[in-house]
Scaffold this active site. Structure first.
Site, PDB file in Angstrom:
ATOM      1  N   TYR A   1      58.093 -70.530  41.792  1.00 29.78           N
ATOM      2  CA  TYR A   1      58.610 -71.696  42.519  1.00 29.78           C
ATOM      3  C   TYR A   1      57.465 -72.567  43.033  1.00 29.78           C
ATOM      4  O   TYR A   1      56.364 -72.083  43.259  1.00 29.78           O
ATOM      5  CB  TYR A   1      59.541 -71.272  43.659  1.00 29.78           C
ATOM      6  CG  TYR A   1      58.949 -70.369  44.721  1.00 29.78           C
ATOM      7  CD1 TYR A   1      58.158 -70.880  45.750  1.00 29.78           C
ATOM      8  CD2 TYR A   1      59.204 -69.005  44.722  1.00 29.78           C
ATOM      9  CE1 TYR A   1      57.645 -70.053  46.745  1.00 29.78           C
ATOM     10  CE2 TYR A   1      58.697 -68.169  45.701  1.00 29.78           C
ATOM     11  CZ  TYR A   1      57.914 -68.710  46.715  1.00 29.78           C
ATOM     12  OH  TYR A   1      57.402 -67.882  47.673  1.00 29.78           O
TER      13      TYR A   1
ATOM     14  N   ARG B   1      53.915 -70.771  42.913  1.00 25.83           N
ATOM     15  CA  ARG B   1      53.680 -69.352  43.154  1.00 25.83           C
ATOM     16  C   ARG B   1      54.066 -68.536  41.919  1.00 25.83           C
ATOM     17  O   ARG B   1      55.125 -68.764  41.332  1.00 25.83           O
ATOM     18  CB  ARG B   1      54.551 -68.825  44.322  1.00 25.83           C
ATOM     19  CG  ARG B   1      54.343 -69.419  45.686  1.00 25.83           C
ATOM     20  CD  ARG B   1      53.114 -68.944  46.460  1.00 25.83           C
ATOM     21  NE  ARG B   1      52.393 -67.784  45.961  1.00 25.83           N
ATOM     22  CZ  ARG B   1      52.612 -66.530  46.336  1.00 25.83           C
ATOM     23  NH1 ARG B   1      53.540 -66.239  47.192  1.00 25.83           N
ATOM     24  NH2 ARG B   1      51.868 -65.550  45.852  1.00 25.83           N
TER      25      ARG B   1
ATOM     26  N   TYR C   1      65.022 -69.900  46.905  1.00 30.57           N
ATOM     27  CA  TYR C   1      65.449 -69.061  48.023  1.00 30.57           C
ATOM     28  C   TYR C   1      66.644 -69.697  48.705  1.00 30.57           C
ATOM     29  O   TYR C   1      66.777 -70.927  48.721  1.00 30.57           O
ATOM     30  CB  TYR C   1      64.350 -68.971  49.090  1.00 30.57           C
ATOM     31  CG  TYR C   1      63.192 -68.072  48.769  1.00 30.57           C
ATOM     32  CD1 TYR C   1      63.288 -66.697  48.922  1.00 30.57           C
ATOM     33  CD2 TYR C   1      61.976 -68.602  48.361  1.00 30.57           C
ATOM     34  CE1 TYR C   1      62.202 -65.871  48.658  1.00 30.57           C
ATOM     35  CE2 TYR C   1      60.892 -67.784  48.097  1.00 30.57           C
ATOM     36  CZ  TYR C   1      61.011 -66.421  48.249  1.00 30.57           C
ATOM     37  OH  TYR C   1      59.948 -65.602  47.992  1.00 30.57           O
TER      38      TYR C   1
ATOM     39  N   HIS D   1      58.905 -59.931  47.793  1.00 29.45           N
ATOM     40  CA  HIS D   1      58.316 -59.542  49.078  1.00 29.45           C
ATOM     41  C   HIS D   1      58.823 -58.150  49.452  1.00 29.45           C
ATOM     42  O   HIS D   1      60.019 -57.873  49.326  1.00 29.45           O
ATOM     43  CB  HIS D   1      58.721 -60.531  50.172  1.00 29.45           C
ATOM     44  CG  HIS D   1      58.226 -61.931  49.931  1.00 29.45           C
ATOM     45  ND1 HIS D   1      57.032 -62.389  50.430  1.00 29.45           N
ATOM     46  CD2 HIS D   1      58.757 -62.956  49.228  1.00 29.45           C
ATOM     47  CE1 HIS D   1      56.867 -63.649  50.052  1.00 29.45           C
ATOM     48  NE2 HIS D   1      57.893 -64.028  49.325  1.00 29.45           N
TER      49      HIS D   1
HETATM   50 FE   FE2 Z   1      58.019 -65.860  48.219  1.00 35.03          FE
END
Ligand code: FE2
Length: 265
Positions: free
Chosen positions: A171, A181, A132, A186
């Site tokens: 990640y 994860r 991210y 999202h």
């Molecule tokens: Fe996430």
């Protein structure tokens, strides 16, 4: 000041549970759920394998506010504020982002299967390397200068949203040692008023990390959590261009899409 050893630098992780320990906790809760005959379908707010949820989840009934009063102070947006180009996460920069280009589309539906029209749908996601653009994400995977990972669109008259993006990578996170994860996107659906906003995550079929992930497994009902998994659709896949996934969001009723707290990973 003395130099730290690699072991000391990772001491907070080293003290954490292993995946085997977390998986055993997940299995124990799943067995108790199966034996209980429960019909709960949402994610559990108090789910011990998801470590950071234990201390921060609400312990009291939320304060009931007057929705109309909140609307007087809430952010607003106009339908003209959303540019159709914002639904394509691959064109926000000068070059092509790295990774597998894909189309994600589906409908926002109410519990009776009726389309929910002109809804603001927002997405955010990691890049193909699982990174991210966020100060709290510092793991050693590359930032892609051609991918920010945010997009939005409005549903059409048939309740349909559609995004063009890059398939996100899995990640690592700090829940336990070697925690990863499953790849996910999202989603936020704004509703017609600020107080109706709901947030959830969409996953990809057959991810080997599902069984290991305390966020996915915090939804104890297997059928409910499978409603978070998109379907690969070869008819949506475009030759020489992009793979295609379909995923509907159901806001109410027995086939409701599970939703979550806003600050989940
Ligand atoms: Fe996430």
């Amino acid at each position: 000041m003395t130099a730290t050893t690699p072991d000391e630098r990772t001491s907070s992780d080293a003290a954490a549970a292993t995946q085997a320990e977390v998986s055993a906790e997940i299995a124990e809760i799943a067995a108790a759920y199966a034996a209980s005959g429960s019909t709960e379908t949402g994610p559990r707010l108090d789910y011990a394998p998801y470590r950071s949820s234990v201390l921060r989840h609400p312990t009291k009934d939320p304060h009931h506010a007057d929705p109309e009063g909140i609307e007087l102070w809430s952010p607003v947006f106009g339908h003209r504020d959303v540019d159709p180009l914002e639904a394509d996460l691959t064109i926000a920069h000068r070059g092509e982002p790295v990774g597998e280009r894909m189309v994600v589309t589906g409908r926002v539906l109410d519990g009776a299967g009726r389309p929910v029209r002109h809804q603001l749908v927002e997405i955010w996601q990691a890049n193909a390397g699982g990174r991210y653009i966020h100060k709290r994400d510092q793991h050693p995977a590359a930032i892609d200068p051609n991918f920010t990972g945010v997009g939005r669109c409005l549903t059409g008259a048939d309740g349909r949203y559609r995004f063009t993006t890059i398939k996100p990578g899995p990640y690592p996170w700090k829940n336990h040692r070697n925690a990863w994860r499953p790849a996910h996107i999202h989603f936020s659906v704004f509703g017609t008023e600020f107080t109706q906003r709901m947030i959830t995550q969409m996953y990809f079929p057959h991810d080997p990390l599902f069984a290991l992930d305390p966020i996915y497994q915090a939804i104890p009902d297997p059928a409910a959590r499978e409603r978070l998994v998109a379907a690969y659709d070869h008819d949506l896949t475009t030759p020489e261009w992009a793979t295609g996934y379909r995923w509907d969001i159901v806001l109410t009723g027995t086939h409701r899409t599970p939703t979550e707290q806003e600050d989940d990973q």
